[in-house]
Design an enzyme around this catalytic site. Structure first.
Site, mmCIF file in Angstrom:
data_model
loop_
_atom_site.group_PDB
_atom_site.id
_atom_site.type_symbol
_atom_site.label_atom_id
_atom_site.label_comp_id
_atom_site.label_asym_id
_atom_site.label_seq_id
_atom_site.Cartn_x
_atom_site.Cartn_y
_atom_site.Cartn_z
ATOM 1 N N HIS A 1 -7.114 16.269 -19.061
ATOM 2 C CA HIS A 1 -8.514 16.764 -18.493
ATOM 3 C C HIS A 1 -8.879 17.688 -19.797
ATOM 4 O O HIS A 1 -10.095 17.569 -19.696
ATOM 5 C CB HIS A 1 -7.957 17.782 -17.431
ATOM 6 N N SER B 1 -1.641 14.274 -13.240
ATOM 7 C CA SER B 1 -1.287 15.464 -12.148
ATOM 8 C C SER B 1 0.116 15.242 -11.480
ATOM 9 O O SER B 1 0.978 16.233 -11.245
ATOM 10 C CB SER B 1 -2.261 15.986 -11.449
#
EC number: 6.3.2.1
Length: 284
Positions: free
Chosen positions: A37, A186
């Site tokens: 990210h 994640s």
């Protein structure tokens, strides 16, 4: 860096930016942020005057309630990462703020939305399009940044942008991997140490299959990857599809396309954790 919980507050801030003719980049995320990210944020900061990062765990794209319940939530840590990487605004709404009434819109973009993840996770891409389209309407960015790990998702979002006639550039950013090859995700935080130790075998066998494919048929390559991963205790392939990179349709021979991608989803561990990855066999 400012954090907004309300749509109207963010829109008022962005209205002022537009008055100054400032360009806006959007990085949509579901939180539990990592270096992958961060790379998207840095790219947006480099290419835009203002970078907005949404941190919203979107319930409408989860067809498995347990998957939603166990998805990591780390907003404070996420904000630290975003500030260090130059984000200007964080948009972290509640589900009630994003969906004051149920979103009954239906998005379907066959064939790209109905195969692979679309087939195995019914309703997933409809939920993705619901939330991403809302984020686009809220922020009105010039550019939106997506990681190539979710390769099929990018194809679906591009189809949605075309259908809705939105003047937004979808910027694809390379997969970021750990030193052992595991694609950053994640969901990696959900892996137990022994599961984290075996997860890199997914990319290991995908990567090795590039050389294998040079002297073997597409079917043999497919079977080789599946058998190698399934032979690893703790890993189980849900699907491995070798497809045309434009249509996302299965192909039978290497000669059938000049753009060929192998997309895989693997269950890792006893719980288990669902991991996705892909490899490009041929590109233009």
């Amino acid at each position: 860096m400012k954090v907004f919980r309300k749509i109207v507050d963010l829109q008022n801030e962005l209205f002022e930016a537009r008055k100054k003719k400032q360009s806006i980049g959007l990085v949509p995320t579901m939180g539990a942020l990592h270096e992958g990210h961060a790379s998207l944020v840095r790219r947006s900061v480099k290419e835009n005057d203002i970078t907005v990062v949404s941190v919203f765990l979107n319930p409408t794209q989860f067809n498995n309630p347990n998957d939603l319940a166990t998805y990591p939530r780390t907003l404070e840590k996420d904000c630290d990462l975003l500030e260090k990487n130059g984000a200007d605004y964080v948009f972290a709404p509640t589900a009630e703020e994003m969906y004051p009434t149920p979103d009954k819109r239906q998005f379907e973009f066959p064939p790209v939305s109905t195969v692979m993840e679309g087939k195995h996770r019914p309703g997933h891409f409809n939920g993705v399009c619901q939330v991403v389209s809302r984020l686009f309407y809220i922020t009105r960015p010039q550019r939106a940044y997506f990681g190539e790990k979710d390769w099929q998702q990018i194809a679906v979002v591009k189809a949605m942008v075309k259908r809705l006639k939105l003047n937004i550039d979808i910027v694809e950013c390379p997969i970021i991997r750990e030193s052992d090859g595991l694609a950053l995700s994640s969901r990696n935080t959900l892996l137990a140490p022994e599961e984290r130790a075996i997860a890199p075998n997914i990319f290991k066998y995908l990567n090795e299959s590039i050389e294998f494919a040079k002297t073997h048929s597409l079917k043999d390559t497919h079977n080789q990857v599946v058998s190698q991963i399934n032979a690893t205790d703790g890993l189980e392939v849900e699907y491995f599809s070798i497809v045309d990179g434009n249509t996302l349709q299965d192909i039978e021979k290497w000669e059938d396309s000049n753009y060929i991608v192998g997309c895989i989803t693997v269950y890792c561990g006893k719980k288990p954790v669902r991991l996705i990855d892909h490899i490009k066999y041929k590109e233009y």
